[in-house]
Design an enzyme around this catalytic site. Structure first.
Site, short mmCIF file in Angstrom:
data_model
loop_
_atom_site.label_atom_id
_atom_site.label_comp_id
_atom_site.label_asym_id
_atom_site.label_seq_id
_atom_site.Cartn_x
_atom_site.Cartn_y
_atom_site.Cartn_z
CG HIS A 109 -1.73 1.21 1.43
ND1 HIS A 109 -3.02 1.61 0.76
CD2 HIS A 109 -1.36 2.45 2.08
CE1 HIS A 109 -3.08 2.57 1.13
NE2 HIS A 109 -2.32 3.11 2.01
CD GLU A 110 1.92 3.81 3.62
OE1 GLU A 110 2.26 4.81 3.13
OE2 GLU A 110 0.88 3.76 4.57
CG HIS A 116 -0.33 9.09 -6.82
ND1 HIS A 116 -1.07 9.46 -5.75
CD2 HIS A 116 -0.64 9.37 -7.95
CE1 HIS A 116 -1.91 10.28 -6.43
NE2 HIS A 116 -1.60 10.62 -7.44
#
Length: 127
Positions: A109-110, A116
């Site tokens: 997730h991180e 991004h």
């Protein structure tokens, strides 16, 4: 093992996003366990950005998992991001660190936030 999770996650994101990560070994760092990677576009060779991985707990370190945009894309400057986690470190005898499933989910997730920040287009992007 932690090393497997890190390498596999990075391989997935490289294939998915058409990127190549090159580890940088000589750099100024705030702790010897921190790793730095340069990110390039696989097709064009364009430098996309850099990211730090600071994965293990230590005294005085932020106590949760998070990413920080150290520099955002601006004119000729590429983004530089950092992931801070508190995942188990290998033991002193070299035994690999084992992760719980929740640790693997957190890392993936991180790391998505790191990608991004690096792949977003436009100066001062809103990541």
């Amino acid at each position: 093992p932690l090393d497997h999770v890190v390498e596999t996650t990075m391989a997935i994101y490289q294939e998915l996003l058409g990127l190549v990560f090159h580890e940088v070994y000589q750099f100024d760092t705030w702790h010897p366990q921190v790793r730095l990677f340069r990110v390039v576009d696989a097709a064009s060779g364009e430098r996309m950005g850099f990211f730090y991985l600071d994965l293990h707990p230590r005294e005085g370190k932020y106590g949760h998992a998070a990413i920080f945009h150290l520099l955002k894309r601006w004119k000729g400057q590429v983004p530089v991001d950092c992931m801070l986690c508190n995942l188990p470190a290998p033991s002193a005898d070299g035994t690999p660190a084992l992760l719980r499933h929740s640790n693997c989910v957190t890392f993936f997730h991180e790391f998505g936030h790191i990608m991004h920040g690096i792949c977003a287009e436009g100066d001062g992007n809103s990541t």
